[in-house]
Design an enzyme around this catalytic site. Structure first.
Site, PDB file in Angstrom:
ATOM      1  N   LYS A   9      22.030  18.552 -13.066  1.00 51.80           N
ATOM      2  CA  LYS A   9      21.014  17.830 -12.553  1.00 51.80           C
ATOM      3  C   LYS A   9      20.798  18.004 -10.923  1.00 51.80           C
ATOM      4  O   LYS A   9      21.829  18.334 -10.495  1.00 51.80           O
ATOM      5  CB  LYS A   9      20.866  16.373 -12.890  1.00 51.80           C
ATOM      6  N   ASP A 134      26.325   8.875 -14.715  1.00 55.82           N
ATOM      7  CA  ASP A 134      25.133   9.862 -14.911  1.00 55.82           C
ATOM      8  C   ASP A 134      25.071  10.576 -16.207  1.00 55.82           C
ATOM      9  O   ASP A 134      24.311  11.398 -16.519  1.00 55.82           O
ATOM     10  CB  ASP A 134      25.621  11.306 -13.788  1.00 55.82           C
TER      11      ASP A 134
HETATM   12  P1  ATP Z   1      28.272  13.906  -9.727  1.00 54.93           P
HETATM   13  O1  ATP Z   1      27.102  14.794  -9.209  1.00 54.93           O
HETATM   14  O2  ATP Z   1      28.144  13.244 -11.084  1.00 54.93           O
HETATM   15  O3  ATP Z   1      28.935  13.006  -8.518  1.00 54.93           O
HETATM   16  P2  ATP Z   1      29.717  16.259  -9.232  1.00 54.93           P
HETATM   17  O4  ATP Z   1      28.891  17.450  -9.786  1.00 54.93           O
HETATM   18  O5  ATP Z   1      29.922  16.073  -7.846  1.00 54.93           O
HETATM   19  O6  ATP Z   1      29.211  14.772  -9.879  1.00 54.93           O
HETATM   20  P3  ATP Z   1      31.779  17.102 -11.109  1.00 54.93           P
HETATM   21  O7  ATP Z   1      31.968  18.627 -11.235  1.00 54.93           O
HETATM   22  O8  ATP Z   1      31.401  16.463 -12.196  1.00 54.93           O
HETATM   23  O9  ATP Z   1      31.109  16.430  -9.784  1.00 54.93           O
HETATM   24  O10 ATP Z   1      33.247  16.744 -10.755  1.00 54.93           O
HETATM   25  C1  ATP Z   1      33.989  15.747 -10.205  1.00 54.93           C
HETATM   26  C2  ATP Z   1      35.465  15.637 -10.655  1.00 54.93           C
HETATM   27  O11 ATP Z   1      35.649  15.257 -12.133  1.00 54.93           O
HETATM   28  C3  ATP Z   1      36.052  16.944 -10.659  1.00 54.93           C
HETATM   29  O12 ATP Z   1      36.854  16.935  -9.272  1.00 54.93           O
HETATM   30  C4  ATP Z   1      37.189  16.919 -11.779  1.00 54.93           C
HETATM   31  O13 ATP Z   1      38.557  16.635 -11.261  1.00 54.93           O
HETATM   32  C5  ATP Z   1      36.736  15.889 -12.580  1.00 54.93           C
HETATM   33  N1  ATP Z   1      36.413  16.213 -13.954  1.00 54.93           N
HETATM   34  C6  ATP Z   1      36.920  15.925 -15.229  1.00 54.93           C
HETATM   35  N2  ATP Z   1      36.235  16.766 -16.217  1.00 54.93           N
HETATM   36  C7  ATP Z   1      35.378  17.543 -15.629  1.00 54.93           C
HETATM   37  C8  ATP Z   1      34.544  18.663 -16.070  1.00 54.93           C
HETATM   38  N3  ATP Z   1      34.560  18.677 -17.459  1.00 54.93           N
HETATM   39  N4  ATP Z   1      33.904  19.227 -15.280  1.00 54.93           N
HETATM   40  C9  ATP Z   1      33.989  19.387 -13.926  1.00 54.93           C
HETATM   41  N5  ATP Z   1      34.853  18.091 -13.312  1.00 54.93           N
HETATM   42  C10 ATP Z   1      35.430  17.475 -14.257  1.00 54.93           C
END
Ligand code: ATP
Length: 289
Positions: A9, A134
């Site tokens: 997203k 989210d």
């Molecule tokens: P948001 O935009 O919701 O804040 P994000 O894109 O910044 O999310 P994610 O890629 O969801 O961040 O990852 C955040 C943390 O979640 C990672 O550093 C990781 O340790 C943990 N995590 C747990 N499961 C997953 C997964 N399936 N994919 C990615 N990260 C994961």
């Protein structure tokens, strides 16, 4: 075996309305799903959960959101049986693109189908909300106004199609850090969500582009000026608008057509070591039931 895609997203807007007694921030944001996606393959096994994934260093155990989503649904629906999850990640990790939430959403939809649980998407959203704010949006997809801590969704008209360039600099910004900085510094500008919802209803691309706003952007740019630099390059190469997504650090640009998007992507690739993706806005997910 079944295969489900979990889309990333972007935030067209992100506003923070205050801090709640439970410690969460009250937000109001227009969320948009894009075609960049992770893929989960799910297979029935007699019991328990097995997870394999293609990203070295990312936890492949009960800490992973994909695992936690499967465990939650199997337990809460008292399913007799387990699931093997093969996760192929393309969405960069900790990027502001809700990659983990996308995986959890795909697993919830997939386990529902694999075991014929018959849950509707809104029912899956209530399970998803227990794991992350989210996740309900990632289950529904499309274009939504998200309020509460992000889990209260109002469906909007699908946006007119945009081509999207995503540029994830090789830096990590923790979500907690971004929100904490906001709490200390506040924002220079707040989005006008009522106005952007009107522009979306009117299918006014330029109007939508003119109203992108993320209150976490200015505080994050102060620490990481590379974000402003990428935005500048996106605009220089014809983006209708460019902004940081979520808590960053990914910068996205909205483009009118594929050619403009590809050219901007090539330009950014030549000037940076960022991970660059070209994708499109997507509509909401189908309810399988
Ligand atoms: P948001 O935009 O919701 O804040 P994000 O894109 O910044 O999310 P994610 O890629 O969801 O961040 O990852 C955040 C943390 O979640 C990672 O550093 C990781 O340790 C943990 N995590 C747990 N499961 C997953 C997964 N399936 N994919 C990615 N990260 C994961």
């Amino acid at each position: 075996m079944i295969t489900v895609e979990g889309n990333a997203k972007i935030n067209l807007t992100l506003d923070i309305l205050g801090k709640r007694p439970d410690g969460y921030h009250e937000v109001s944001m227009v969320m948009q799903s894009v075609s960049l996606h992770d893929t989960v393959k799910l297979t029935k096994i007699p019991k328990g959960i097995e997870l394999t994934l293609n990203v070295p260093g990312l936890e492949a155990d009960e800490r992973n959101l994909a695992w936690r989503a499967a465990a939650l649904l199997l337990r809460e629906r008292q399913v007799e049986g387990g699931v093997r999850i093969e996760l192929v990640k393309r969405i960069p990790v900790a990027a502001g693109l809700a990659g983990g939430s996308a995986d959890a959403a795909a697993v919830l939809r997939g386990v529902n189908e694999l075991y014929g649980l018959g849950l509707t998407l809104p029912e899956l959203c209530s399970y998803g909300a227990k794991l992350g704010s989210d996740i309900p949006f990632c289950i529904m997809g499309g274009t939504m106004l998200a309020t509460g801590r992000g889990e209260v969704l109002k469906e909007l008209e699908p946006v007119p199609e945009f081509w999207v360039v995503l540029a994830k600099p090789k830096i990590s910004v923790s979500t907690a850090w971004a929100y904490q900085n906001y709490d200390e510094q506040g924002a220079e500008a707040h989005p006008d969500n009522a106005a952007i919802c009107e522009k979306i209803k009117a299918q006014d691309r330029k109007g939508i582009a003119s109203l992108l706003c993320n209150v976490l952007e200015s505080v994050t740019i102060k620490q990481y000026p590379v974000i402003a630099q990428y935005k500048g390059w996106m605009l220089e190469k014809g983006a209708l608008a460019s902004m940081m997504s979520g808590s960053g650090p990914t910068v996205f640009g909205l483009f009118a057509d594929e050619k403009a998007a590809s050219e901007a992507a090539a330009y950014l690739r030549s000037r940076t070591d960022a991970d660059i993706f070209v994708c499109q806005t997507t509509g909401k997910n189908e309810n399988q039931n």
